[in-house]
Design a protein around this motif. Structure first.
Motif: not given
Length: 266
Positions: A167-184
């Motif tokens: 019920x509580x999967x450790x997705x921060x261990x399994x997946x990369x959450x790639x966050x990019x700030x755009x010029x705007x």
């Protein structure tokens, strides 16, 4: 998280696969695997796990059966090539010391779980627990989850693994959450690692949502898909409540246009 509004209820059955989970633990020192402490850690931290059987420790390889799965731990007395770790280390916003700690490791443990009788999520949960046992009992400096790819500090990996469940999967261990700030000033978020579960990746493009909220939303949507499978059709709407609706599109990735992703409109 429900309230899925679907145009169709047809769901394609997943293709058969050889159900193998694989991850690596980097080591400050390439010493023999601590068999007794490692197996005891599994038993002490997850009471629902059966006792390991068919334990065999020959040279630098430790293997055993656990709940119908075959677990193999192989000590490698050389580091993981830096070319494999450099990108995930640079992207590890959650672990600022990643590059410093990983660049100097001297060996690693390859952790493999072969579980033909389990579904994919159960296999990855088992792999997570075994990896945590290695990270907690060996001279670990980091954990490399190649399916992401994502790296984590060993102490953070162990702490998160202890709290995991179906019920509580450790997705921060399994997946990369790639966050990019755009010029705007907007943000684009892309997941990486969903393909390990035979699911398309998730993308939010040019959003004005706060970064922490965007990552949290991506976590929840990814968790929904791992719980329910590939049920989101092109044009469906999904939300965290009856009042909240986001449109889902199947579109080419902004990162890799040759592949199709779930694009979430906000």
């Amino acid at each position: 998280m429900g309230f899925l509004r679907k145009k169709s209820v047809d769901v394609e059955a997943p293709k058969p696969r050889r159900n193998v989970g694989l991850a690596m633990v980097t080591l400050d020192r390439a010493r023999p695997l601590p068999e007794g402490a490692l197996l005891a850690f599994l038993q002490d931290n997850w009471k629902d796990l059966p006792r390991p059987t068919e334990v065999n420790h020959e040279g630098d390889t430790l293997s055993f059966e656990l709940g119908g799965a075959i677990v193999t731990l192989t000590l490698m007395r050389v580091p993981i090539p830096w070319g494999d770790l450099e990108g995930p280390a640079r992207a590890a916003w959650h672990w600022p010391e990643a590059k410093e700690r990983l660049m100097v490791h001297l060996g690693h443990v390859i952790v493999a779980v072969l579980a033909p009788g389990m579904d994919r999520v159960s296999t990855m949960l088992l792999l997570t627990r075994v990896v945590a046992a290695v990270a907690a009992t060996a001279d670990a400096s980091g954990v490399y989850w190649g399916e992401g790819p994502v790296v984590n500090a060993p102490e953070d990996f162990v702490e998160e693994a202890r709290r995991t469940s179906r019920e509580r999967l450790p997705l921060y261990l399994w997946l990369a959450f790639q966050l990019v700030r755009n010029p705007d000033g907007t943000f684009t978020l892309c997941t990486s690692g969903m393909k390990s579960f035979e699911l398309m990746e998730l993308e939010w493009v040019a959003c004005r949502t706060k970064p922490a909220e965007l990552v949290d939303r991506a976590f929840n949507f990814a968790h929904y898909l791992l719980d329910h499978g590939p049920v989101l059709k092109d044009g469906d709407s999904i939300g965290l409540s009856a009042q909240e609706r986001f449109r889902v599109r199947h579109l080419p990735s902004v990162v890799e246009p040759s592949r199709t992703v779930y694009r979430i409109d906000v």
